[in-house]
Design an enzyme around this catalytic site. Structure first.
Site, PDB file in Angstrom:
ATOM      1  N   GLY A  87      31.164  53.927  34.245  1.00 46.63           N
ATOM      2  CA  GLY A  87      32.348  53.432  34.934  1.00 46.63           C
ATOM      3  C   GLY A  87      33.077  54.599  35.563  1.00 46.63           C
ATOM      4  CG  ASP A 134      37.722  41.906  35.680  1.00 47.09           C
ATOM      5  OD1 ASP A 134      37.715  41.284  36.765  1.00 47.09           O
ATOM      6  OD2 ASP A 134      37.360  43.095  35.579  1.00 47.09           O
ATOM      7  CE  LYS A 159      28.540  59.929  33.270  1.00 46.81           C
ATOM      8  NZ  LYS A 159      29.861  60.533  33.384  1.00 46.81           N
ATOM      9  CB  VAL A 160      27.432  52.272  28.523  1.00 44.36           C
ATOM     10  CG1 VAL A 160      26.915  51.457  27.340  1.00 44.36           C
ATOM     11  CG2 VAL A 160      28.817  51.797  28.937  1.00 44.36           C
TER      12      VAL A 160
END
Length: 414
Positions: free
Chosen positions: A32, A146, A36-37
């Site tokens: 993002g 969202d 991070k992932v």
């Protein structure tokens, strides 16, 4: 990487706070604006999770710390089969970490971009599962704000899970929210109303569910459709309203008052009828409760207990032979990332030395903010919470099953 490279997994004290050393980093799967992932494996249990890590300095500079804390606070109180659930949160000097359910099926946006055509029965089950998640959030006084294909992940069996509570809001009782938040093409009409000071409530998530379901049924435009782009946008857009992130709020409000939503003739009248109920501009008349769906004729054949227990088989099963995400994330982490996760320990040791030499007022102010984040960060361990809860339940059950005669004799002795 210290504990992570040892051939024999270390033994951790179950009362010890979970930290970075408890996990083995496997690969990057997403990013993002400031986080991070990656996929991780917990060393002691060998369970796999997704770990999101957010750089503290970037969060401070972009004034996002409060949002991260709010997201943590909300997620700690939630657990549901159709949510991406939080398991652990912890921090070090550089990053904040959130460890959540690992869902390898990819998000719905990815599958739309891969030209997956979702059949009506599949979308119908998605609606049921997402409605159960929204009903649960509503019971916890949470508005997600969202809901969109990007924030809906599939597990390996094809069931949906809502993720990303970054802009979710907790709704106080007997009140409404007035702040504008969300992704414009999925935001409900009441959020753009000239009377916005009147506020909005849980119904906005159900509108977003309607937009998402419409988009899944439409699928991505084919090459033939894109050649006649203007025509397709006029008659069959990929979403019910042709709204972009750049469209002004005034234009959007006018669109809701004047535009007519087109429904392809190939869709069943029952599905169209349901979408009309979810895409009802008036929030008071919109479907916005699970009971609305359960009492709707189109849903009369649904076994809701089976839905909740994931016993119904989705019509779309993600490909298990590959990772359902953009492969460039892994490449960026290895080649382009200036602060890769696997070099964290060396970097932190060097940073600590530099911070001792803090000589500029700007650096010192940043250090103050980072120290504040360090103090206020919320540490969480769902495993420990569950363990403590089970112990309390066991103790309570033991107290209730004590022999009454034994208790009486003890009381007499007293």
């Amino acid at each position: 990487m210290g504990a992570n490279t040892s051939s024999k997994p270390p033994v951790f004290d179950e009362n010890e706070d979970v930290n970075f050393d408890h996990f083995e980093i496997l690969r990057a799967i997403g990013k993002g604006s400031f986080g991070k992932v990656c996929i991780v494996q917990k060393n002691d249990t060998k369970k796999m999770y997704a770990m999101k890590y957010m750089n503290k300095q970037k969060c401070v500079e972009r004034n996002e710390v409060r949002n991260v804390f709010k997201e943590l606070q909300i997620m700690q109180g939630l657990e549901h089969p159709f949510l991406v659930n939080l398991w652990y949160s912890f921090q070090d000097e550089e990053d904040m970490f959130m460890v959540v359910d690992l869902l390898l099926g990819g998000d719905l946006r990815y599958h739309l971009q891969q030209n997956v055509r979702f059949q009506e029965d599949t979308v119908k089950l998605f609606i049921c599962e997402l409605a159960m998640a929204l009903d649960y959030l509503q019971s916890q006084r949470i508005i997600h704000r969202d809901m969109k294909p990007d924030n809906i992940l599939l597990d390996e069996h094809g069931h949906v899970h809502i993720t990303d509570f970054n802009i979710a809001a907790m709704l106080p009782r007997e009140s409404q929210i007035t702040t504008m938040a969300g992704t414009k093409p999925y935001m409900a009409p009441e959020m753009f109303s000239s009377r916005r000071e009147a506020g909005y409530s849980f119904a906005v998530d159900w509108w977003s569910l309607g937009v998402t379901a419409y988009e899944l049924l439409r699928g991505r435009k084919s090459i033939l459709q894109s050649r006649y782009k203007s025509l397709m946008q006029t008659h069959f857009p990929k979403r019910p309203y042709h709204i972009r992130s750049s469209t002004s709020s005034k234009e959007i409000a006018h669109m809701f008052e004047t535009a007519i939503v087109p429904y392809p003739s190939a869709w069943s009248p029952e599905m169209v009828s349901l979408l009309r109920k979810l895409l009802e501009p008036n929030p008071d008349q919109r479907f916005s409760h699970l009971s609305d769906l359960q009492n709707f004729p189109y849903m009369s054949d649904v076994n809701w207990d089976a839905v909740l227990q994931k016993r119904l088989i989705p019509g779309f099963i993600p490909n298990k032979g590959r990772l359902n995400c953009d492969p460039t994330f892994e490449l960026e982490e290895m080649i382009l990332e200036s602060k890769p996760l696997h070099k964290k320990k060396k970097r932190l040791a060097k940073k600590e030395k530099e911070m001792r030499k803090c000589d500029s007022s700007q650096m010192c102010l940043l250090q103050e903010h980072l120290e504040s984040v360090q103090k206020e960060f919320i540490i969480f361990n769902r495993e420990k919470v569950k363990r403590d809860f089970n112990k309390r339940q066991a103790n309570l059950a033991f107290e209730q099953t004590k022999d009454p005669q034994e208790e009486n004799s003890q009381n007499n002795n007293l």
